[in-house]
Design a protein around this motif. Structure first.
Motif, PDB file in Angstrom:
ATOM      1  N   ARG A   1       0.830  -1.208   0.000  1.00 22.04           N
ATOM      2  CA  ARG A   1       0.000   0.000   0.000  1.00 22.04           C
ATOM      3  C   ARG A   1       0.862   1.254   0.000  1.00 22.04           C
ATOM      4  O   ARG A   1       0.519   2.265  -0.640  1.00 22.04           O
ATOM      5  CB  ARG A   1      -0.945  -0.029   1.197  1.00 22.04           C
TER       6      ARG A   1
ATOM      7  N   ARG B   1       1.959   1.844  -3.473  1.00 22.08           N
ATOM      8  CA  ARG B   1       0.881   2.422  -4.290  1.00 22.08           C
ATOM      9  C   ARG B   1       0.776   3.924  -4.060  1.00 22.08           C
ATOM     10  O   ARG B   1       0.557   4.684  -5.007  1.00 22.08           O
ATOM     11  CB  ARG B   1      -0.450   1.737  -3.952  1.00 22.08           C
ATOM     12  N   ARG B   2       0.929   4.337  -2.813  1.00 20.23           N
ATOM     13  CA  ARG B   2       0.872   5.775  -2.539  1.00 20.23           C
ATOM     14  C   ARG B   2       2.013   6.506  -3.243  1.00 20.23           C
ATOM     15  O   ARG B   2       1.829   7.585  -3.800  1.00 20.23           O
ATOM     16  CB  ARG B   2       0.943   6.012  -1.022  1.00 20.23           C
TER      17      ARG B   2
ATOM     18  N   ILE C   1      -2.708   6.145   4.837  1.00 21.38           N
ATOM     19  CA  ILE C   1      -2.935   5.255   3.698  1.00 21.38           C
ATOM     20  C   ILE C   1      -4.375   4.782   3.748  1.00 21.38           C
ATOM     21  O   ILE C   1      -4.806   4.186   4.734  1.00 21.38           O
ATOM     22  CB  ILE C   1      -1.997   4.037   3.747  1.00 21.38           C
TER      23      ILE C   1
ATOM     24  N   THR D   1      -8.278   1.442   0.422  1.00 24.49           N
ATOM     25  CA  THR D   1      -8.106   1.086  -0.983  1.00 24.49           C
ATOM     26  C   THR D   1      -7.534   2.281  -1.718  1.00 24.49           C
ATOM     27  O   THR D   1      -7.859   3.417  -1.388  1.00 24.49           O
ATOM     28  CB  THR D   1      -9.435   0.660  -1.639  1.00 24.49           C
ATOM     29  N   THR D   2      -6.696   2.017  -2.678  1.00 24.65           N
ATOM     30  CA  THR D   2      -6.096   3.109  -3.452  1.00 24.65           C
ATOM     31  C   THR D   2      -6.343   2.894  -4.934  1.00 24.65           C
ATOM     32  O   THR D   2      -5.505   3.186  -5.769  1.00 24.65           O
ATOM     33  CB  THR D   2      -4.582   3.198  -3.186  1.00 24.65           C
TER      34      THR D   2
ATOM     35  N   ARG E   1      -5.055   2.435 -10.311  1.00 26.42           N
ATOM     36  CA  ARG E   1      -4.481   3.148  -9.187  1.00 26.42           C
ATOM     37  C   ARG E   1      -4.786   4.633  -9.295  1.00 26.42           C
ATOM     38  O   ARG E   1      -4.568   5.251 -10.323  1.00 26.42           O
ATOM     39  CB  ARG E   1      -2.964   2.923  -9.139  1.00 26.42           C
TER      40      ARG E   1
END
Length: 219
Positions: A169, A172-173, A195, A198-199, A205
């Motif tokens: 995660r 993803r950020r 965070i 869900t991203t 994304r």
């Protein structure tokens, strides 16, 4: 079995044991090589993920970065794939020196995309570190007496003592922040705030072209 028999058995088994030891060492080295990116020599995605998770566990303040090259296709188209490979090798080396000097790790995610972790003394110092990296990555790459221009978009998420930060995660950020930087013409951007659970937006994304812009951060 008398002493002669024992000695004979030892002499016979010695080369066999030694042979297995050499074979085991060879297998371990082969597995290590297979987990490294063949072109750049830095860890491939799987091995880097293992290192990065370790970094997030042991470092109180660790930044996770995603780096994507700008204009890389143009280098391949104008100068050939050998030139593109030279750029990738140079960028991997620069990113590795930057990350390792800060107690972190580096890996190639695929194509012209890399990731890294780094220990940061304080979140307030992260912009300065990213600016240093940005300057280093933009240095031209010399290839067959030609200087190849290199651009980069850098996204970062900083883990500052947060409990149970999941590397996937966090990555993803950082990836979202990188795409915001790319939309704005390159440079670096920092993802801030917690965070989310869900991203993704419609299966993609958040931060990718066509999705909701990333809130917060700096460039």
């Amino acid at each position: 079995m008398d002493a002669f028999d024992v000695l004979s058995a030892g002499v016979t088994a010695g080369p066999l044991v030694a042979g297995w030891s050499v074979h085991t060492l060879w297998m371990r080295r082969r597995l290590a090589r297979e987990r490294l990116d063949a072109l750049t020599g830095v860890p491939a995605r799987e091995l880097f993920t293992s290192f990065a998770r370790r970094d997030l566990r042991r470092l109180e303040r660790a930044a996770v970065l995603v780096v994507d090259l700008d204009g890389f296709k143009a280098v391949n188209d104008r100068h050939g794939h050998a030139a593109g490979d030279a750029v990738l090798v140079a960028v991997a080396g620069r990113l590795r020196r930057w990350a390792v000097s800060r107690g972190g790790s580096v890996g190639r995610l695929g194509g012209d995309e890399f990731a890294a972790t780094a220990f940061i003394e304080s979140p307030a110092y992260l912009p300065r570190h990213l600016s240093t990296l940005d300057v280093a990555l933009r240095e031209p790459v010399l290839f067959r007496e030609k200087e190849l221009a290199v651009g980069a978009s850098i996204g970062s998420f900083i883990h500052a003592g947060l409990p149970r930060v999941d590397f996937t995660r966090a990555l993803r950020r950082a990836d979202e922040a990188m795409y915001v930087a790319k939309r704005e013409g390159g440079g670096w951007r920092i993802a801030t705030g917690p965070i989310p659970e869900t991203t993704t937006t419609n299966g993609r994304r958040t931060g990718r072209p066509g999705t909701t812009p990333l809130p917060g951060g700096a460039r």
